[in-house]
Write a protein that holds these residues in place. Structure first.
Motif, PDB file in Angstrom:
ATOM      1  N   SER A  13       0.856  -1.189   0.000  1.00 52.90           N
ATOM      2  CA  SER A  13       0.000   0.000   0.000  1.00 52.90           C
ATOM      3  C   SER A  13       0.884   1.228   0.000  1.00 52.90           C
ATOM      4  N   ALA A  48       0.752   5.857   0.272  1.00 49.65           N
ATOM      5  CA  ALA A  48       0.076   7.138   0.485  1.00 49.65           C
ATOM      6  C   ALA A  48       0.824   8.169  -0.332  1.00 49.65           C
ATOM      7  N   ARG A  54       4.429   1.034   1.955  1.00 47.22           N
ATOM      8  CA  ARG A  54       4.482  -0.113   2.861  1.00 47.22           C
ATOM      9  C   ARG A  54       4.663  -1.375   2.019  1.00 47.22           C
ATOM     10  N   SER A 104      -4.658   7.556  -4.350  1.00 51.13           N
ATOM     11  CA  SER A 104      -4.319   8.020  -3.006  1.00 51.13           C
ATOM     12  C   SER A 104      -4.242   9.540  -2.969  1.00 51.13           C
ATOM     13  N   TRP A 136      -3.971   5.873   2.632  1.00 49.04           N
ATOM     14  CA  TRP A 136      -3.257   4.644   2.296  1.00 49.04           C
ATOM     15  C   TRP A 136      -4.114   3.822   1.340  1.00 49.04           C
ATOM     16  N   ASP A 182       4.214   8.675   8.905  1.00 54.33           N
ATOM     17  CA  ASP A 182       4.181   7.235   9.184  1.00 54.33           C
ATOM     18  C   ASP A 182       5.412   6.927  10.036  1.00 54.33           C
TER      19      ASP A 182
END
Lengths: 379, 379, 379, 379
Positions: free
Chosen positions: A216, A218, A239, A369, A376, B220
């Motif tokens: 994923s 962002a 991620r 996004s 996310w 994050d």
């Protein structure tokens, strides 16, 4: 030596940067012979380009070429597709259907619909589909990948990847620069601007070296150029699987950067750093020890790097040799498939349809996004 | 020469890295005389440290020191506070209340409540409050700031800032490393781990050079170290004023990085790049021209850089000289305030309470955003 | 802490670059207190400089200062001599005769006669004589020296050393630049131009790191600047002891070089490379292995480097800290001698009269060889 | 496109590094077709190599090949000679006599007698003789040369050139390394060891960029390897025309150096620096201004660099592309001569017999000077 593979080319006429690159890459290791082309948008210009390049057979369209070459005893065995993105699918399909192996420039297509259709076309064919994510051909990238796989970095944690350029700092597309025109035009490039053109390279490289996929992301995309529709700068948090986190930055408006693709990977036992503009070097720090400067074919180079190097360390190889490594491996794969090796097995490390779809998913997720205020978004 | 400023110190006994740095920084330009200290947590250890350092007057606590020094004719005029973060406020308050100027290590405090109280204490006092965001003292950072203000980069667009380290790659806090213990302990460090310790430096530096503020961010945060509560790696996307976008990365688990604070700023007319580990260099590319390597006190250095340089180009100045510039400017400011200059005006480029509060807001927003799945969070 | 050493200074008034460097170097580690000076050529200007610098006692001449300070109970224990070269001897002699320790800028003197007299003065005195070959104070130079001594490079073979600058590219001496005037004037600088000013640094550094002496040399000196008497560029081939060969280049007319002192040492087991402008790095290649980047106080730093470092790796120390290491070791040596340690033993790694005479012999041999059509000339 | 030039090759069978380089260089720009070879010392091994490389016609000896190809209607137009040095002359002569153009690896020959004979053979022939001083093909070297000629550096003063390697640090020739065997054998390499193998490259490059010739030199040659006859390290002082002075260092025993050919040129208006291992960069400092980093095909690149570049700046070209530039220009020259252009005019910037003789004179002077205790020796 086995015979050279007979190669055709779609796109890549005059003024086209990437066509010339593919031709040199195909020549460096002497595994291909370029014998046919549909190089430009009109038969006349195609013919003119073919003659200038010494290519024996010129066609008015790729369809014509696919049909005619498939019919010849000595027809092309593979074709390089180097058109703008929106034409990749139709061209590739014409050759895949006829069992002609395809070497296609990236990104896969301009639209998700085309990408899905491309995947089907590949699935229906027995022919190879190679996507030229050429940076994966650099020897020190192979070295890096093998070091990660061998555990030299321990458990991975962090991936920082970036690809800044500066050539769209000014509104070049409004000043008649042909490259700038189509690359900033959604109809020809797709939904991604910098993210499609170079962000996909960064994404692909990070995945290639780590062996991980982005699960994923962002994203925050921007268009700084006046009247520019597509992003020319993109900030993305990533991620990956296995709890690995990362950042990706792509930009075409960062003055002082030519093609500064840089990858840094960190695990609990060490870190790696590589910069495309100085590709013969790989920095490696085993945690708690001194930093080492690994050089292509130098002390410390591993077999993976050596396998794609031609000359001793200290005599730099460059972009064209890295690109040529993709062509050389494509030649190996073609001969292997012709000899009966299953297609997937023959692909080896070559980027193909899976990487192309990953790239499209990456572009799609970035755009989605960013529109969702950087939420996310899974790939 | 005006007389040296009489200085006290709270914290900074044996084993404390940053106390020694402050002492050298205060000495380099001969503007301070360290005459009093409450250096450690017990009177005995304080006394021992003071004796070892040749500091004439040692106190058991900062309160005792504040009271006694305020009462002396020849008492300290300023105090350096170099304790762990959670003790900054109480110590600063004791001196501010007595009109003694405070030079405080960063970040401002460990908690938002303390930060607010600190702001009040500063507001109530006439004394100066200087926060040692020391990287702003580097000559080439001054050069960069002036170039941005002078428009050499045109309209700003992008800010990339990062501060990777590697010293917490292993769980150093579990192995008895004192620095690692308190820096990974929320009670002593506050809500930010890497983000508080070094992310605030990166944030502050980006704002100092660009003259902009971060308006919102999406973060994050991660804790890779086993059993580690605070972040040891942070990915942050930034939105500055004026439509400027950026990224910030801080990490203490990136093997091969010592103190690799790097700032890159891009506008529509040019780009700048600076790396703390090679601080005498500043890369500048006027868009469309060749990249230039500006050196401290070399050709191309501007007056802002020259004002905080001591020796000719090619003879490197380092971290301690950059830190000393903050002390030298604090000395100027103290003398100016003593001579009647209004406090705000005297501060000049010195970082103070405003920058400290910005840093706290930055930490708070990072933590909040990260908890809210990286939602954009205003500062 | 033992008490600070009371220090005087001869030379180093306004406009004098090196005087300020010595003062900062003496302050950084808080081992000295500058209490007396004969800073300029007239009593008035000396007084003015002393007042501006906050030095309590100012004298009209060094003789006066030597006599008066020797007579005081609390007189200076050491003196820093930072005049142009031709005044070193007379000043040093005045203090040595009175048992006051001397810290003298290099090169030793302007003439061989003065050098011989200086050696006698040192021999007759019990006081220490320290010559500030400051580059030997850099931590990574200490590291390099220890690695060579420890055999990390195996049997030494080759030494390449160079010190290019560019500040005399134009005829600065004809344009009123004070530094340029005396440094290009044989009467004040001696027989060596670039070879005396910076070549001696290169020569000293090569000898310090290798532990070898230059036995003979072949030199070709040039004066490119119009009407310039002394060399501004020098090419020298070197024969060290043990069959080690080398080259030395010094230049003050090489545009693009600030203080690019570079030392490379090669043996049959490895090589080292160090550059003064990036002094926190030392490149080390064990033969047949990868190149390593050693950093000051980083992984791989040895005890010799650590002993003269103040702050962690990645926070750069610079020229002033390297210079300060000479002062700190001089302080140790002075206290040791005062406590009864024999003078030679107290000197440790400090450069002194022997290194000064070596430097003079180097200048003399360069000039003689160059006049003799580059004939090999013994030192 | 004109037809590809039919090319033959002498030497370059298995295990021969440089033969493969020539073949890739000939292919990159698609100007040559390799159709004949006498690749090894026996007909069987030649045949085997030719088959492996896909070369249609294999001969047992170069004589046989020269005779047969000259007799064919479609015989080779040019031949690449890539044998050890001592075989260059005989092979070249056989082709020159038959009007077949020769592209010969450097240095010219192993002996002065052969060199003189080669010069005569070239003089007697109408065919082109190209000596592959390939480093002159690098784009940034072309850029440097043009900048010097354009006066960007003003009146030249100093040239520092060096070419250190480390591959003979250990006695590789005694350990069965084939390259090491012949390169350290006077019978096959000639009187120069490092000076012949790489010193000639450094010498040639310095002359190419400056447009000057070395008039005299003083050399100190050493053989550090046990039982090594030829020099493996050489120190040389240079006197060029126009009062320009320089130094040259070549070494094959400097651990940590792969192919670190570096050229620095200084004039009274500016300085240039180039390093072969990072060939896409050229440092330029106009005196009194900031240092600039010129990149291949980047801002600041001139037409001379652009003419021999293939891809945009930031995508590095390397050693093979530089070598290919020599081949591409040889192709132009061959076609020009075939079209009636006088041979000397057709050569353009290509290195030929004159550069080869200069290289031999350089080796001869180095050896003679070193034997005469480094006396200045004219070339």
């Amino acid at each position: 030596m086995t015979a050279r593979i007979k190669l055709g080319m779609v796109g890549g006429g005059r003024d086209a940067f990437i066509g010339g690159v593919h031709r040199i890459a195909a020549r460096i290791d002497d595994r291909f012979e370029l014998v046919a082309g549909a190089l430009s948008s009109t038969p006349e210009r195609s013919e003119e380009s073919a003659r200038a390049l010494g290519i024996p057979r010129s066609y008015g369209t790729f369809d014509e070429m696919a049909a005619a070459e498939a019919a010849r005893e000595d027809g092309i065995e593979a074709v390089a597709i180097v058109t703008p993105n929106h034409m990749h699918y139709a061209a590739a399909k014409a050759f895949l259907e006829r069992g002609i192996h395809v070497i296609c420039d990236k990104p896969l297509t301009a639209t998700d619909a085309d990408a899905a259709a491309m995947a089907e076309a590949v699935a229906r064919s027995d022919a190879l589909f190679v996507l030229t994510h050429n940076y994966t051909g650099y020897p020190m990238i192979r070295q890096a990948r093998n070091m990660v796989l061998a555990g030299d970095l321990g458990q991975l944690r962090i991936v920082q990847v970036e690809y800044p350029q500066d050539w769209l700092t000014d509104p070049a597309e409004a000043e008649g620069v042909k490259q700038a025109e189509w690359r900033t035009d959604p109809a020809r490039s797709g939904a991604g601007g910098s993210i499609g053109d170079i962000g996909t390279h960064a994404h692909n490289l990070a995945c290639f070296v780590t062996g991980l996929r982005v699960e994923s992301l962002a994203a925050d995309l921007q268009s700084f150029g006046a009247n520019r529709t597509l992003d020319d700068n993109a900030h993305v948090m990533l991620r990956f699987g296995d709890g690995v986190r990362g950042m990706l930055w792509s930009s075409q408006v960062a003055p002082g950067n030519e093609n500064a693709l840089r990858l840094r990977v960190y695990g609990d036992k060490g870190g790696l750093e590589w910069l495309q503009e100085d590709p013969n070097y790989l920095w490696f720090t085993p945690h708690g020890q001194t930093k080492r400067l690994l050089t292509r074919n130098g002390a410390g180079a591993n077999a993976a790097a050596g396998a794609v190097s031609r000359i001793p360390g200290g005599h730099p190889e460059g972009y064209l040799e890295g690109f040529a490594n993709i062509y050389a491996e494509a030649a190996d794969a073609i001969r292997a498939v012709q000899a009966g090796t299953p297609r997937d097995q023959a692909m080896g490390l070559l980027p193909g349809i899976a990487q192309g779809l990953d790239g499209m998913a990456f572009i799609r997720a970035c755009v989605a996004s960013s529109r969702a205020d950087s939420a996310w978004t899974t790939l």
